[in-house]
Design a protein around this motif. Structure first.
Motif, PDB file in Angstrom:
ATOM      1  N   GLY A  12      -2.175  -5.491  11.541  1.00  0.00           N
ATOM      2  CA  GLY A  12      -1.124  -5.789  11.699  1.00  0.00           C
ATOM      3  C   GLY A  12       0.651  -5.866  11.336  1.00  0.00           C
ATOM      4  N   ALA A  13       0.553  -5.733  10.533  1.00  0.00           N
ATOM      5  CA  ALA A  13       1.157  -4.697   8.621  1.00  0.00           C
ATOM      6  C   ALA A  13       1.196  -3.577   9.027  1.00  0.00           C
ATOM      7  N   ALA A  14       0.030  -2.879   8.550  1.00  0.00           N
ATOM      8  CA  ALA A  14      -0.240  -1.228   8.539  1.00  0.00           C
ATOM      9  C   ALA A  14       0.296  -0.799   9.895  1.00  0.00           C
ATOM     10  N   ILE A  15       0.285  -1.276  11.200  1.00  0.00           N
ATOM     11  CA  ILE A  15       0.588  -0.653  12.425  1.00  0.00           C
ATOM     12  C   ILE A  15       2.166  -0.852  12.837  1.00  0.00           C
ATOM     13  N   GLU A  16       2.480  -1.589  11.800  1.00  0.00           N
ATOM     14  CA  GLU A  16       3.982  -1.773  11.944  1.00  0.00           C
ATOM     15  C   GLU A  16       4.718  -0.891  11.471  1.00  0.00           C
ATOM     16  N   GLU A  31       2.417   2.475   0.527  1.00  0.00           N
ATOM     17  CA  GLU A  31       1.896   1.340  -0.345  1.00  0.00           C
ATOM     18  C   GLU A  31       3.173  -0.138  -0.814  1.00  0.00           C
ATOM     19  N   GLU A  32       3.771   1.464  -0.979  1.00  0.00           N
ATOM     20  CA  GLU A  32       5.606   0.615  -0.947  1.00  0.00           C
ATOM     21  C   GLU A  32       6.146  -0.561   0.161  1.00  0.00           C
ATOM     22  N   MET A  38       4.527  -6.977   4.105  1.00  0.00           N
ATOM     23  CA  MET A  38       3.166  -8.040   3.796  1.00  0.00           C
ATOM     24  C   MET A  38       4.286  -9.012   3.270  1.00  0.00           C
ATOM     25  N   ASN A  39       5.232  -8.898   2.525  1.00  0.00           N
ATOM     26  CA  ASN A  39       6.084 -10.349   1.554  1.00  0.00           C
ATOM     27  C   ASN A  39       6.594 -10.616   2.920  1.00  0.00           C
ATOM     28  N   LEU A  40       7.260  -9.670   4.224  1.00  0.00           N
ATOM     29  CA  LEU A  40       7.865 -10.443   4.751  1.00  0.00           C
ATOM     30  C   LEU A  40       7.073 -11.430   6.235  1.00  0.00           C
ATOM     31  N   PHE A  45      -1.161 -11.316  -2.048  1.00  0.00           N
ATOM     32  CA  PHE A  45      -1.540 -10.557  -2.561  1.00  0.00           C
ATOM     33  C   PHE A  45      -1.529 -10.075  -4.191  1.00  0.00           C
ATOM     34  N   GLU A  46      -1.667  -9.487  -3.984  1.00  0.00           N
ATOM     35  CA  GLU A  46      -1.850  -8.501  -5.570  1.00  0.00           C
ATOM     36  C   GLU A  46      -2.453  -7.022  -5.407  1.00  0.00           C
ATOM     37  N   ARG A  47      -0.785  -6.462  -6.322  1.00  0.00           N
ATOM     38  CA  ARG A  47      -1.016  -4.755  -6.012  1.00  0.00           C
ATOM     39  C   ARG A  47      -1.373  -4.509  -7.142  1.00  0.00           C
ATOM     40  N   GLN A  48      -1.697  -2.783  -7.444  1.00  0.00           N
ATOM     41  CA  GLN A  48      -2.601  -2.422  -8.108  1.00  0.00           C
ATOM     42  C   GLN A  48      -3.232  -3.308  -8.978  1.00  0.00           C
TER      43      GLN A  48
END
Length: 125
Positions: A12-16, A31-32, A38-40, A45-48
């Motif tokens: 869902g976040a990726a679609i947005e 990615e940014e 996802m924060n919103l 999550f953890e990134r990198q």
């Protein structure tokens, strides 16, 4: 949450993100923006995240990094390529084996429609 519930939220976040930006940017931009989205949405999550390789009992630093690991359940690997290839699938499968996670998402933001760019890969799920 289950792996499926987490993956639905990530998709869902990726679609947005894709709806707002469309295809054609660099992977780092997606990615940014996905991290921000996802924060919103209050997602954990953890990134990198560094991913060491254990070879015959020895930790070998190979420089692997996960794009995202969400809720300690789902590995998310981002791409911005013309098309996903078998090596992209193999990469995510290896990440699943190394992390012990059972579900991964391979998301290609360069797809004309994001639904064609999302692949779910399960390992022992």
């Amino acid at each position: 949450m289950t792996e499926n519930e987490v993956s639905e939220k990530v998709i869902g976040a990726a679609i947005e993100v894709h709806r707002e930006l469309g295809p054609g940017l660099l992977e780092s931009a997606y990615e940014e923006c996905l991290a921000h989205e996802m924060n919103l949405r209050g997602m954990s999550f953890e990134r990198q995240k560094p991913l060491p390789v254990i070879y015959k009992g020895v930790q070998v630093e190979c420089g692997f990094r996960l794009d995202f690991i969400v809720s300690d359940l789902v590995v998310v690997e981002l791409k911005a390529v013309e098309e996903l290839t078998p090596v992209h699938h193999a990469q995510l499968m290896t990440y699943l084996k190394l992390t012990g996670c059972k579900l991964g998402l391979l998301i290609n933001f360069n797809a004309l429609r994001i639904k064609y760019g999302v692949k779910r890969i399960a390992l022992n799920l």
